[in-house]
Scaffold this motif. Structure first.
Motif, PDB file in Angstrom:
ATOM      1  N   THR A  48      14.572  64.833  72.307  1.00  0.00           N
ATOM      2  CA  THR A  48      13.386  64.454  73.071  1.00  0.00           C
ATOM      3  C   THR A  48      13.792  63.716  74.346  1.00  0.00           C
ATOM      4  N   PRO A  49      12.848  63.519  75.275  1.00  0.00           N
ATOM      5  CA  PRO A  49      13.157  62.720  76.475  1.00  0.00           C
ATOM      6  C   PRO A  49      13.375  61.235  76.180  1.00  0.00           C
ATOM      7  N   GLY A  50      13.123  60.821  74.941  1.00  0.00           N
ATOM      8  CA  GLY A  50      13.268  59.411  74.598  1.00  0.00           C
ATOM      9  C   GLY A  50      11.964  58.652  74.766  1.00  0.00           C
ATOM     10  N   LEU A  51      11.991  57.399  74.362  1.00  0.00           N
ATOM     11  CA  LEU A  51      10.778  56.589  74.299  1.00  0.00           C
ATOM     12  C   LEU A  51      10.777  55.467  75.324  1.00  0.00           C
ATOM     13  N   LEU A  52       9.582  55.127  75.773  1.00  0.00           N
ATOM     14  CA  LEU A  52       9.365  53.909  76.551  1.00  0.00           C
ATOM     15  C   LEU A  52       8.803  52.861  75.609  1.00  0.00           C
ATOM     16  N   ASN A  53       9.434  51.701  75.564  1.00  0.00           N
ATOM     17  CA  ASN A  53       8.900  50.590  74.784  1.00  0.00           C
ATOM     18  C   ASN A  53       8.279  49.590  75.754  1.00  0.00           C
ATOM     19  N   PRO A  54       6.951  49.385  75.659  1.00  0.00           N
ATOM     20  CA  PRO A  54       6.287  48.520  76.633  1.00  0.00           C
ATOM     21  C   PRO A  54       6.388  47.031  76.324  1.00  0.00           C
ATOM     22  N   TYR A  55       7.110  46.692  75.261  1.00  0.00           N
ATOM     23  CA  TYR A  55       7.134  45.298  74.808  1.00  0.00           C
ATOM     24  C   TYR A  55       8.443  44.585  75.142  1.00  0.00           C
ATOM     25  N   ALA A  56       9.026  44.881  76.298  1.00  0.00           N
ATOM     26  CA  ALA A  56      10.305  44.255  76.644  1.00  0.00           C
ATOM     27  C   ALA A  56      10.254  42.728  76.619  1.00  0.00           C
ATOM     28  N   PRO A  57       9.262  42.071  77.252  1.00  0.00           N
ATOM     29  CA  PRO A  57       9.265  40.596  77.224  1.00  0.00           C
ATOM     30  C   PRO A  57       9.148  40.043  75.810  1.00  0.00           C
ATOM     31  N   GLU A  58       8.283  40.644  75.020  1.00  0.00           N
ATOM     32  CA  GLU A  58       8.076  40.145  73.658  1.00  0.00           C
ATOM     33  C   GLU A  58       9.316  40.335  72.786  1.00  0.00           C
ATOM     34  N   LEU A  59      10.004  41.466  72.957  1.00  0.00           N
ATOM     35  CA  LEU A  59      11.151  41.764  72.106  1.00  0.00           C
ATOM     36  C   LEU A  59      12.452  41.145  72.589  1.00  0.00           C
ATOM     37  N   LEU A  60      12.561  40.897  73.888  1.00  0.00           N
ATOM     38  CA  LEU A  60      13.827  40.404  74.432  1.00  0.00           C
ATOM     39  C   LEU A  60      13.801  38.943  74.848  1.00  0.00           C
ATOM     40  N   GLU A  61      12.618  38.384  75.076  1.00  0.00           N
ATOM     41  CA  GLU A  61      12.535  36.981  75.506  1.00  0.00           C
ATOM     42  C   GLU A  61      11.816  36.092  74.493  1.00  0.00           C
ATOM     43  N   SER A  62      10.981  36.668  73.646  1.00  0.00           N
ATOM     44  CA  SER A  62      10.219  35.872  72.682  1.00  0.00           C
ATOM     45  C   SER A  62      10.640  36.126  71.242  1.00  0.00           C
ATOM     46  N   THR A  63      11.634  36.973  71.051  1.00  0.00           N
ATOM     47  CA  THR A  63      12.144  37.289  69.714  1.00  0.00           C
ATOM     48  C   THR A  63      13.628  36.963  69.676  1.00  0.00           C
ATOM     49  N   TYR A  64      14.051  36.330  68.594  1.00  0.00           N
ATOM     50  CA  TYR A  64      15.483  36.054  68.425  1.00  0.00           C
ATOM     51  C   TYR A  64      16.068  37.081  67.472  1.00  0.00           C
ATOM     52  N   HIS A  65      17.115  37.765  67.938  1.00  0.00           N
ATOM     53  CA  HIS A  65      17.818  38.756  67.133  1.00  0.00           C
ATOM     54  C   HIS A  65      19.112  38.108  66.631  1.00  0.00           C
ATOM     55  N   PRO A  66      19.160  37.756  65.354  1.00  0.00           N
ATOM     56  CA  PRO A  66      20.316  37.001  64.857  1.00  0.00           C
ATOM     57  C   PRO A  66      21.631  37.768  64.967  1.00  0.00           C
ATOM     58  N   ASP A  67      22.669  37.015  65.219  1.00  0.00           N
ATOM     59  CA  ASP A  67      24.025  37.541  65.162  1.00  0.00           C
ATOM     60  C   ASP A  67      24.340  37.812  63.681  1.00  0.00           C
ATOM     61  N   PRO A  68      25.043  38.902  63.362  1.00  0.00           N
ATOM     62  CA  PRO A  68      25.403  39.155  61.952  1.00  0.00           C
ATOM     63  C   PRO A  68      26.109  37.976  61.294  1.00  0.00           C
ATOM     64  N   ARG A  69      26.823  37.184  62.087  1.00  0.00           N
ATOM     65  CA  ARG A  69      27.517  36.023  61.529  1.00  0.00           C
ATOM     66  C   ARG A  69      26.550  34.913  61.131  1.00  0.00           C
TER      67      ARG A  69
END
Length: 199
Positions: A48-69
């Protein structure tokens, strides 16, 4: 170097790329005849052409993605809300690493473009370094922020001369993609580079 990407359930939409550019979009048999020297990448599912995710601020600035460690302390799932804000307040340097891990999670969900105003340099840099396209945010966002938002927003069809940017999902057709969501992604390509491949 020429590379030919094809997927089992969409052989009519094979993609021949040269570096960061699409050379041709056509049925697999036509392209393999035209460019027999091309390196072949065969995928399950649909290309497919791939997806647009419209939630960049919410997912990248307001969400913490833990380090596996940090799994023992914080778990592995994305952290939102007040707990995420506390983590960023306690250590502002967490934002850059979290945003990079967030971008990797987006790539693993077939995201090739994002939308939404990013206010931090760390998040904007993570998007730029990955090569994600930046699109227009829809005026109305129907659901909560998600790596697999509903409805899924597919980019326009791939064309010769366009950027080599697409995603492959392990589903039988687009209806199945809508039903099963973006977690079915098996490969994401940006600027001709395979940035995500499901193991």
């Amino acid at each position: 170097m020429l590379t030919l990407h094809t997927a089992d359930h969409s052989p009519e939409t094979a993609v021949l790329i040269d570096g960061a550019t699409i050379v041709a979009v056509a049925p697999y048999e036509e392209l393999t005849t035209a460019a027999p020297e091309a390196r072949l990448r065969r995928w399950p599912g649909i290309l497919t052409p791939g997806l647009l995710n419209p939630y960049a601020p919410e997912l990248l600035e307001s969400t913490y993605h833990p380090d596996p460690r940090e799994a023992a302390e914080l778990g592995t799932a994305p952290i939102t809300g007040e707990r995420a804000r506390d983590l960023f307040r306690t250590d502002p340097t967490r934002l850059g690493a979290s945003a990079r891990r967030g971008v990797q999670r987006m790539l693993a969900h077939g995201t090739v473009a994002v939308a939404g105003q990013l206010n931090s340099r760390a998040a904007a840099d993570a998007v730029r370094r990955a090569g994600l396209a930046v699109g227009q945010r829809p005026p109305r966002l129907p659901g909560p922020p998600s790596l697999s938002p509903r409805p899924l927003i597919l980019l326009p069809p791939l064309t010769a001369g366009g950027p080599a940017r697409f995603a492959v999902f392990d589903v039988e057709d687009r209806a199945a993609l809508v039903a099963q969501g973006a977690a079915t992604c098996v490969a994401t390509v940006l600027a001709g580079r395979l940035l995500y491949r499901r193991r």
